[in-house]
Design a protein around this motif. Structure first.
Motif, PDB file in Angstrom:
ATOM      1  N   TYR A  72       0.830  -1.207   0.000  1.00  0.00           N
ATOM      2  CA  TYR A  72       0.000   0.000   0.000  1.00  0.00           C
ATOM      3  C   TYR A  72       0.864   1.257   0.000  1.00  0.00           C
ATOM      4  O   TYR A  72       0.636   2.186  -0.779  1.00  0.00           O
ATOM      5  CB  TYR A  72      -0.919  -0.028   1.224  1.00  0.00           C
ATOM      6  N   HIS A  73       1.868   1.303   0.868  1.00  0.00           N
ATOM      7  CA  HIS A  73       2.701   2.495   0.982  1.00  0.00           C
ATOM      8  C   HIS A  73       3.612   2.677  -0.230  1.00  0.00           C
ATOM      9  O   HIS A  73       3.896   3.808  -0.639  1.00  0.00           O
ATOM     10  CB  HIS A  73       3.526   2.438   2.269  1.00  0.00           C
ATOM     11  N   LEU A  74       4.056   1.569  -0.814  1.00  0.00           N
ATOM     12  CA  LEU A  74       4.875   1.649  -2.014  1.00  0.00           C
ATOM     13  C   LEU A  74       4.092   2.288  -3.159  1.00  0.00           C
ATOM     14  O   LEU A  74       4.584   3.193  -3.846  1.00  0.00           O
ATOM     15  CB  LEU A  74       5.349   0.248  -2.421  1.00  0.00           C
ATOM     16  N   VAL A  75       2.870   1.832  -3.339  1.00  0.00           N
ATOM     17  CA  VAL A  75       2.002   2.392  -4.383  1.00  0.00           C
ATOM     18  C   VAL A  75       1.609   3.824  -4.040  1.00  0.00           C
ATOM     19  O   VAL A  75       1.576   4.709  -4.902  1.00  0.00           O
ATOM     20  CB  VAL A  75       0.754   1.499  -4.562  1.00  0.00           C
ATOM     21  N   LYS A  76       1.335   4.065  -2.756  1.00  0.00           N
ATOM     22  CA  LYS A  76       0.895   5.385  -2.315  1.00  0.00           C
ATOM     23  C   LYS A  76       1.935   6.457  -2.634  1.00  0.00           C
ATOM     24  O   LYS A  76       1.590   7.545  -3.125  1.00  0.00           O
ATOM     25  CB  LYS A  76       0.628   5.351  -0.809  1.00  0.00           C
ATOM     26  N   GLU A  77       3.202   6.170  -2.384  1.00  0.00           N
ATOM     27  CA  GLU A  77       4.253   7.153  -2.640  1.00  0.00           C
ATOM     28  C   GLU A  77       4.303   7.539  -4.109  1.00  0.00           C
ATOM     29  O   GLU A  77       4.488   8.706  -4.460  1.00  0.00           O
ATOM     30  CB  GLU A  77       5.602   6.588  -2.191  1.00  0.00           C
TER      31      GLU A  77
END
Length: 285
Positions: A72-77
């Motif tokens: 989630y955080h990888l995509v979010k960034e």
């Protein structure tokens, strides 16, 4: 609870479970005229915050404990920069930007670094504290903006959480400058991944998601005061939502199966425009 927008006859569409907090079941009722689903029963305003109190509710906690969290955080960034690029293209002269439902403040931090004058609203106290640690000060309510007017207002996966749609749309109209840009991203229950996973589709997320939109919903709800100028599919959402949906359906995070369903959803959406999530762009009339 008063339903000021949703007052037409509804039929049963689906029954879903709250997989995040309570395990309770909720019905999704179809409002045919508005092409929108309504969560029933809607929790009382006093009880609603209880359904957000979970480390699994990632937008309020910044949790990175599981593989799904890290993905989630990888995509979010990556998406934070893409979202800002969309806005910059439509409003090249940077001005004031209000983000409603700002979570832990990551989008505002990126926008501020890019030259925007930013303000944000987040009702959840824990999320506001985490945003403050990042140097982003958020207000708890739109009522704190009395005579303010903004060049851009954004709501990233927030409108589906709002208890009173009619009041929210009126507030957006009042806070946005004439010809200002309104950006709203929401899940799309007419996407392939929604149809595939049905009651296990993670983006139903009952009862935190009170409304479930289609493209027709937006044409109906925003037709009077706003003019839609564009829409874009959020292609990463189908993969992330499919990964969560696989876990809800089977008890396991089947990465390969989720990737297949997510890819198929995006490929179908190239011709149908029914992406897992859609970002809508409006100008105030």
């Amino acid at each position: 609870m008063k339903e000021s927008v949703i007052n037409t006859q509804k039929t049963h569409f689906l029954t879903c479970r709250d997989f995040t907090v309570s395990g309770e079941k909720f019905d999704l009722l179809l409002d045919v005229e508005k092409e929108m689903l309504v969560t029933s029963p809607k929790p009382d305003l006093e009880k609603l915050p209880e359904y957000y109190r979970s480390e699994s509710y990632i937008s309020h906690t910044d949790s990175k404990s599981s593989f799904t969290d890290k993905l989630y955080h990888l995509v979010k960034e990556r998406m934070l920069l893409k979202k800002l690029k969309w806005i910059n293209k439509k409003n090249p002269e940077k001005g004031s930007l209000l983000d409603i439902g700002a979570g832990t403040g990551d989008f505002l931090k990126v926008a501020q670094a890019n030259g925007w004058e930013v303000e944000g609203v987040e009702p959840e106290e824990t999320a506001r504290k985490k945003a403050k640690e990042k140097g982003v000060i958020l207000k708890s309510s739109l009522k704190e903006f009395k005579s303010d007017k903004f060049d851009v207002i954004s709501m990233w996966h927030v409108l589906e959480h709002v208890p009173d749609l009619k009041t929210q749309i009126l507030e957006l109209e009042q806070l946005l400058k004439k010809d200002g840009l309104l950006v709203i991203a929401v899940p799309n229950y007419k996407s392939y991944d929604a149809e595939y996973y049905k009651e296990f589709w993670a983006a139903f997320d009952v009862p935190r998601h009170l409304w479930h939109f289609s493209q027709g919903s937006f044409k109906y709800l925003f037709k009077d005061k706003f003019r839609q100028i564009d829409s874009k599919g959020l292609i990463f959402d189908s993969f992330y939502v499919s990964l969560l949906s696989e876990k809800y359906k089977t008890g396991h995070s089947n990465l390969l199966k989720a990737a297949y369903v997510g890819l198929k959803s995006n490929l179908k959406a190239k011709s149908s425009s029914e992406y897992s999530s859609i970002c809508y762009f409006f100008r105030k009339r």
